[in-house]
Design a protein around this motif. Structure first.
Motif, short mmCIF file in Angstrom:
data_model
loop_
_atom_site.label_atom_id
_atom_site.label_comp_id
_atom_site.label_asym_id
_atom_site.label_seq_id
_atom_site.Cartn_x
_atom_site.Cartn_y
_atom_site.Cartn_z
N SER A 13 31.62 27.93 43.48
CA SER A 13 32.88 28.84 43.13
C SER A 13 32.75 29.36 44.61
N LEU A 14 33.79 30.12 45.07
CA LEU A 14 33.42 31.06 46.11
C LEU A 14 32.65 32.25 45.45
N LEU A 15 31.40 32.73 46.09
CA LEU A 15 30.61 33.40 45.56
C LEU A 15 30.87 34.91 46.50
N VAL A 16 31.41 35.91 45.79
CA VAL A 16 31.73 37.25 46.42
C VAL A 16 30.84 38.36 45.84
N PHE A 17 30.01 38.85 46.68
CA PHE A 17 28.82 39.89 46.38
C PHE A 17 29.32 41.15 46.57
N VAL A 18 29.27 42.07 45.61
CA VAL A 18 29.79 43.35 46.42
C VAL A 18 28.74 44.29 46.14
N PHE A 19 28.80 45.41 47.29
CA PHE A 19 27.77 46.47 47.26
C PHE A 19 28.61 47.44 47.44
N GLY A 20 27.73 48.84 47.10
CA GLY A 20 28.69 50.17 47.12
C GLY A 20 27.88 51.12 46.44
N LYS A 21 28.00 52.36 47.02
CA LYS A 21 27.28 53.40 46.51
C LYS A 21 28.21 53.92 45.13
N VAL A 22 27.47 54.66 44.51
CA VAL A 22 28.22 55.55 43.21
C VAL A 22 29.56 55.95 43.50
N LYS A 23 30.49 55.52 42.65
CA LYS A 23 31.84 56.18 42.88
C LYS A 23 32.44 55.68 44.31
N SER A 24 32.15 54.55 44.53
CA SER A 24 32.78 53.84 46.06
C SER A 24 33.86 52.91 45.42
N GLY A 25 34.33 52.72 44.34
CA GLY A 25 35.48 52.13 43.96
C GLY A 25 35.41 50.66 43.58
N LYS A 26 34.10 50.20 43.71
CA LYS A 26 33.84 48.93 43.46
C LYS A 26 33.91 48.39 42.05
N SER A 27 33.95 49.16 41.02
CA SER A 27 34.09 48.71 39.52
C SER A 27 35.62 48.61 39.44
N SER A 28 36.28 49.64 40.03
CA SER A 28 37.91 49.54 39.91
C SER A 28 38.58 48.04 40.55
N LEU A 29 37.77 48.15 41.67
CA LEU A 29 38.35 46.74 42.47
C LEU A 29 37.91 45.47 41.65
N GLY A 30 36.69 45.41 41.33
CA GLY A 30 36.51 44.38 40.22
C GLY A 30 37.24 43.90 39.16
N ASN A 31 37.77 44.93 38.19
CA ASN A 31 38.60 45.15 37.39
C ASN A 31 39.73 44.56 37.85
N TYR A 32 40.54 44.98 38.85
CA TYR A 32 41.64 44.50 39.35
C TYR A 32 41.58 43.05 39.92
N ILE A 33 40.45 42.42 40.32
CA ILE A 33 40.69 41.24 40.66
C ILE A 33 40.67 40.38 39.46
N ALA A 34 39.84 40.83 38.37
CA ALA A 34 39.88 40.11 37.27
C ALA A 34 40.76 39.86 36.24
N TRP A 35 41.63 41.44 36.12
CA TRP A 35 42.53 41.45 35.25
C TRP A 35 43.95 41.90 35.90
N GLY A 36 43.86 42.21 37.08
CA GLY A 36 45.21 42.66 37.87
C GLY A 36 45.48 43.93 37.46
N HIS A 37 44.26 44.79 36.86
CA HIS A 37 44.39 46.27 36.33
C HIS A 37 42.95 46.93 36.64
N THR A 38 43.01 47.98 37.26
CA THR A 38 41.71 48.74 37.46
C THR A 38 41.00 49.20 35.98
N ASP A 39 41.88 49.42 35.00
CA ASP A 39 41.40 49.82 33.71
C ASP A 39 41.85 49.15 32.76
N PRO A 40 41.89 47.72 32.52
CA PRO A 40 42.53 47.13 31.64
C PRO A 40 42.56 47.47 30.08
N SER A 41 43.70 47.43 29.29
CA SER A 41 43.73 47.65 27.91
C SER A 41 43.49 46.49 27.36
N GLU A 42 43.10 46.43 25.96
CA GLU A 42 42.93 45.17 25.16
C GLU A 42 44.33 44.51 24.93
#
Length: 616
Positions: free
Chosen positions: A101-130
């Motif tokens: 696959s296309l391998l994207v490797f994400v670096f970033g400091k604490v609170k840099s928004g990378k976790s929210s960005l990853g959730n959005y790519i995965a689910w279309g939402h920064t904090d997806p509900s069940e």
């Protein structure tokens, strides 16, 4: 696909990419399977050929060490092949997990928004509900994994992302592990910063970096261009990987009055274009050599608020990120990556061809050994044959010197010859054995002579000694005659008879002696007896010669021929068996080498065809 690429369209393009990757991987595995069959067949056949050849050769044969060397080389080479195969299989397994696959490797400091960005790519939402997760089709469900955990204080727990199926957002140290998710055609890996990894996962992080198609470095738009961020970005750029800098959270909360609700509300708005542009230019200037186009301002939170508004989606900066991801997935670099399994396999075949060289080298040495034996044996054994013959000559000559005393007694002579024969035969066996052992030892120091002590008794029939004898009539008395004879007749007759007998007795001297004696006897006989008197005679045997010298020559020749024949036959017996086995092994080696090389060459050609077909 329209120019405006939204998340759904990007995921669709990734699904197509996955199919391409899987097809390339399947092709490579198929060829690899063919190679493993050929390699296994080669190893099994070679081991069988050598084992059987060694079994047929006696341990003391000088070629046994060569056989052992070949067996060792096969074993060592096979181990090298197996190690390479294990390494190659590990690569395929790694690609199946992270590189199909296309391998994207994400670096970033604490609170840099990378976790929210990853959730959005995965689910279309920064904090997806069940509930949101449950509505996603199965073929688009992200598969989370945790590669390594640093176990830092306040960090995410072991396999937390995998269990929760999302990245934790809002913690002081939200990402303490290397974790990620997979969507069809996309592998997204979220990691601590370069200086936040530990020894345990640092090597894995570097491995991801080396395989990444794109490195995303996230920094908060609220504090862009911090020295520590810039330092890490410089390190990443030095690795020569394509890097995209994201200024996440490029939005602000604006207070507004909601007339319907009759209360103040907070709405998310993008930062002004000017502000975003100034931030990008500042970072580009500080990094030197970084194109401002490789710096994107975006807000995943704004994008999810305006999901159905194309204009605002584009303003969020996420559409531009999607476009860049799609472009990278179609570029030459990803095509090369897609061909990596086949390219690696092709390179691996080159290594395997090189590893076949020890076989070829040993085969050549084997041929050289056979050639050496074939050319050296006749010359060496001829020299030892001559020495053995000389030794046998001396023994026979010494014996014949002692036989001179029996020349007048053929019975005793033959008895002595039969006794000598037993001694000669024993000496012959020793001389031949020594010559064979010495000659073959000269050819190979490892040779322990094991030839049968066979020699040819039939060719050593002992000829009989014989003495050459003649019979002669000699006087045994007289019978008186009644008539007188003239003395001249009697003297002449005695002269002729005595002369012939004397010549037969002793040659010319004997003839003269015989003539003298006969003349006197004839004169006496002529004067003493009458003409009708008779001479009484008897027959005796006289030794006039023997075959001792010819017998000696015949025996010398017989024993010399036996020495030559036995040494030739015994040396050939040992070497014919050995050389036959060696020739068999050499032919089998050559055949197996040729077949496995041909198979490797064919697989190499197929791999290159596949690589070209993939557009690389």
């Amino acid at each position: 696909m329209s120019d405006l690429i939204l998340r759904e369209q990007l995921l669709t393009s990734f699904q197509t990419l996955k199919s391409d990757f899987m097809a390339s991987l399947v092709d490579a595995k198929k060829l690899d399977s063919e190679f493993q069959k050929a390699q296994k067949t080669f190893a099994v056949r070679m081991e069988s050929h050598i084992r059987q050849a060694k079994k047929r050769l006696p341990e003391e044969n000088p070629l046994s060490r060569q056989i052992d060397g070949i067996l060792s080389a096969i074993s060592d080479t096979d181990k090298a092949w197996q190690a390479n195969l294990a390494s190659y299989d590990k690569g395929l397994s790694f690609r199946q997990d992270f590189q199909d696959s296309l391998l994207v490797f994400v670096f970033g400091k604490v609170k840099s928004g990378k976790s929210s960005l990853g959730n959005y790519i995965a689910w279309g939402h920064t904090d997806p509900s069940e509930n949101l997760k449950s509505d996603v089709p199965n073929d688009l469900l992200p598969e989370y994994f945790t590669a390594a955990n640093t176990n830092v204080v306040n960090g995410d727990a072991d396999d937390e992302a995998k269990r929760r199926r999302e990245f934790r957002v809002g913690a002081t140290e939200a990402t303490s592990s290397i974790q990620g998710f997979r969507l069809p055609g996309l592998t997204w890996v979220d990691s601590p910063g370069l200086h936040s990894v530990t020894d345990s996962n640092g090597k894995l992080a570097q491995e991801y970096v080396s395989h990444a198609d794109l490195i995303l470095y996230t920094m908060s738009s609220g504090s862009p261009g911090r020295a520590s961020d810039l330092k890490e970005i410089r390190e990443l750029k030095s690795k020569g990987k394509e890097t995209l800098i994201l200024l996440t959270g490029s939005d602000v909360n604006e207070e507004d009055w909601d007339d319907e609700l009759g209360e103040p509300v907070s709405r998310v708005q993008m930062k002004s274009k000017e502000t975003r542009q100034q931030q990008r230019e500042y970072i580009a200037k500080e990094l030197e050599g970084i194109d401002s186009n490789d710096i994107l301002s975006n807000s995943a939170r704004y994008a999810q608020e305006y999901l159905t508004d194309p204009k605002e989606m584009q303003n969020s900066g996420m559409v531009e990120l999607f476009s860049r991801l799609h472009s990278i997935s179609q570029n030459q670099g990803v095509q090369i990556k897609r061909a990596v399994p086949m390219t690696n396999f092709s390179n691996f075949l080159d290594k395997c061809r090189k590893e076949l060289l020890p076989y070829t080298k040993l085969t050549n040495e084997l041929d050289a050994q056979i050639a050496h034996l074939e050319s050296s044996v006749p010359k060496v054994m001829a020299r030892y044959t001559r020495e053995a013959q000389k030794e046998m000559y001396a023994i026979i000559d010494d014996t014949f010197n002692t036989l001179e005393n029996y020349r007048d007694d053929d019975e005793q002579m033959n008895k002595e010859l039969r006794s000598a024969r037993r001694s000669w035969d024993a000496k012959l066996q020793q001389i031949i054995g020594h010559a064979l052992e010495s000659g073959l030892a000269e050819i190979s120091n490892e040779l322990k002579h094991a030839a049968d002590k066979t020699w040819y008794s039939a060719s050593l029939e002992l000829p009989n000694f014989s003495i050459e004898k003649v019979t002669e009539q000699i006087s045994a008395g007289y019978q008186a005659g009644t008539k007188k004879r003239n003395s001249g007749w009697g003297g002449l007759g005695g002269l002729v008879a005595g002369g012939v007998a004397g010549f037969m007795l002793g040659g010319p001297a004997g003839a003269a002696l015989g003539a003298s004696l006969a003349s006197g006897a004839g004169s006496m006989a002529g004067s003493a007896f009458g003409s009708d008197a008779k001479l009484k005679t008897k027959t005796i045997e006289l030794n006039v010669g023997d075959n001792l010298e010819s017998l000696k020559k015949q025996l010398r020749d017989n024993y010399a021929n036996v020495v030559k024949t036995v040494i030739e036959d015994e040396s050939k017996k040992v070497l014919i068996n050995a050389l036959a086995e060696m020739r068999t092994v050499t032919r089998l080696l050559a055949t197996e080498l040729r077949e496995v090389n041909e198979r490797v060459e064919a697989l190499k050609a197929l791999s290159l065809q596949k690589i070209i077909k993939n557009g690389v």
